[in-house]
Design an enzyme around this catalytic site. Structure first.
Site, PDB file in Angstrom:
ATOM      1  N   ARG A  41       0.785  -1.231   0.000  1.00 13.56           N
ATOM      2  CA  ARG A  41       0.000   0.000   0.000  1.00 13.56           C
ATOM      3  C   ARG A  41       0.817   1.282   0.000  1.00 13.56           C
ATOM      4  NH1 ARG A  41      -3.234  -3.702   2.210  1.00 13.56           N
ATOM      5  NH2 ARG A  41      -5.432  -3.608   1.629  1.00 13.56           N
ATOM      6  N   ASP A 109       5.954 -14.917   0.882  1.00 16.58           N
ATOM      7  CA  ASP A 109       7.295 -14.948   0.295  1.00 16.58           C
ATOM      8  C   ASP A 109       8.186 -16.078   0.788  1.00 16.58           C
ATOM      9  OD1 ASP A 109       8.003 -14.016   2.890  1.00 16.58           O
ATOM     10  OD2 ASP A 109       7.922 -11.929   2.217  1.00 16.58           O
ATOM     11  N   HIS A 126      -2.501 -16.226   4.154  1.00 12.25           N
ATOM     12  CA  HIS A 126      -2.725 -15.774   2.788  1.00 12.25           C
ATOM     13  C   HIS A 126      -2.020 -16.664   1.772  1.00 12.25           C
ATOM     14  CE1 HIS A 126      -3.890 -11.413   4.131  1.00 12.25           C
ATOM     15  NE2 HIS A 126      -4.846 -12.294   4.317  1.00 12.25           N
ATOM     16  N   CYS A 134      -3.888 -26.709  -8.018  1.00 15.67           N
ATOM     17  CA  CYS A 134      -5.050 -26.833  -8.894  1.00 15.67           C
ATOM     18  C   CYS A 134      -6.283 -26.395  -8.121  1.00 15.67           C
ATOM     19  CB  CYS A 134      -5.200 -28.284  -9.359  1.00 15.67           C
ATOM     20  SG  CYS A 134      -6.764 -28.594 -10.217  1.00 15.67           S
ATOM     21  N   CYS A 137      -8.817 -30.047  -8.058  1.00 24.28           N
ATOM     22  CA  CYS A 137      -8.490 -31.217  -7.233  1.00 24.28           C
ATOM     23  C   CYS A 137      -7.488 -30.919  -6.135  1.00 24.28           C
ATOM     24  CB  CYS A 137      -7.972 -32.355  -8.115  1.00 24.28           C
ATOM     25  SG  CYS A 137      -6.375 -32.016  -8.916  1.00 24.28           S
ATOM     26  N   CYS A 163      -6.912 -33.024 -13.622  1.00 25.52           N
ATOM     27  CA  CYS A 163      -8.362 -32.859 -13.762  1.00 25.52           C
ATOM     28  C   CYS A 163      -8.768 -31.779 -14.757  1.00 25.52           C
ATOM     29  CB  CYS A 163      -8.995 -32.565 -12.399  1.00 25.52           C
ATOM     30  SG  CYS A 163      -8.633 -30.910 -11.751  1.00 25.52           S
ATOM     31  N   SER A 202      -0.394  -3.184   7.847  1.00 26.62           N
ATOM     32  CA  SER A 202      -1.253  -1.996   7.863  1.00 26.62           C
ATOM     33  C   SER A 202      -2.501  -2.212   8.701  1.00 26.62           C
ATOM     34  CB  SER A 202      -1.653  -1.620   6.433  1.00 26.62           C
ATOM     35  OG  SER A 202      -2.362  -2.693   5.829  1.00 26.62           O
TER      36      SER A 202
END
Length: 261
Positions: A41, A109, A126, A134, A137, A163, A202
């Protein structure tokens, strides 16, 4: 913050640790800027240069998927040499010393792992940008496999060989559901701890930003270490606006940890 103010604040933080038996760290992009990875940001941050691609767009548009992979490989090339900074190393050393119970991170990271923090002491809410999965699957795909097929096809986003579903970096995009099991575990760590450090975040992205408040409301001391103001500063017991690496390195030394690697 002056040098004298920083010394006093770091002394106060060390005192909080000595009173703690279950300390948890929560890290955001700010801890990795010392490693050469821009945050999101701030001026010049990643989101000021590239608007995020929403998850729904990724799912329905091959063009969006191709754009996402082009950005991904460009960024990976730019930050390929990134190594753990003082903050990552200090937190890993504090875990080894038994003064920090674990780390909840928003970062993708892999630098906490590179610093020596194992999976038992780390929750990536995250996701992780060092491999792909995928979306059908769940099969893991290595980025080298994805890149070979992407570049070999002239920029066509690859699909899963198992798949046929889209393959995506193993990170959480805007509009994508948070990983339920990891969020439950992160919430449990937050509500069970007695000291919660929010570092380099933040504190505006929810539901992740709700974890410091959950810790505070459950009786934990809340400490915020960040270069800029955050919406939760007034709720914190201690706010340190200074260089993250210097603060955590100084904290480790005050706790008797002289070797960070």
């Amino acid at each position: 913050m002056t040098e004298a103010e920083l010394k006093t604040a770091t002394d106060d933080l060390a005192s909080l640790f000595r009173q703690s038996s279950r300390a948890v760290a929560f890290t955001g992009a700010g801890i990795s800027t010392e490693s050469g990875i821009p945050d999101f940001r701030s001026p010049g941050g990643l989101w000021t240069q590239n608007k995020p691609i929403p998850f729904q767009a990724f799912m329905v548009s091959r063009e969006a998927r191709a754009k996402a992979w082009r950005r991904k490989f460009t960024m990976d090339d730019s930050y390929r040499g990134a190594a753990p900074a003082r903050g990552h190393l200090a937190l890993a050393a504090m875990i080894r010393a038994g003064v920090l119970s674990g780390i909840i991170t928003q970062n993708i990271d892999n630098l906490h792992q590179d610093a020596g923090t194992g999976d038992a002491h780390l929750i990536e809410i995250h996701g992780n940008g060092t491999y792909a999965t995928c979306l059908g699957c769940g099969r893991r795909h290595e980025l080298a496999w994805v890149r070979e097929r992407f570049e070999g096809s002239g920029g066509e986003p690859p699909d899963c060989e198992e798949c046929g579903s889209p393959v995506k970096s193993a990170t959480i995009s805007f509009g994508q559901a948070m990983p339920e099991a990891k969020m439950r575990r992160a919430t449990a760590w937050s509500t069970d701890c007695d000291l919660f450090l929010a570092i380099g975040s933040s504190l505006v992205v929810y539901p992740a930003a709700g974890l410091p408040l959950a810790a505070r409301e459950s009786g934990a001391r809340l400490v915020i270490i960040n270069r800029e103001e955050t919406p939760l500063d007034e709720a914190a017991h201690l706010v340190i606006r200074a260089d993250i690496g210097a603060v955590l390195e100084g904290l480790a030394r005050r706790l008797g940890i002289d070797r960070l690697s």
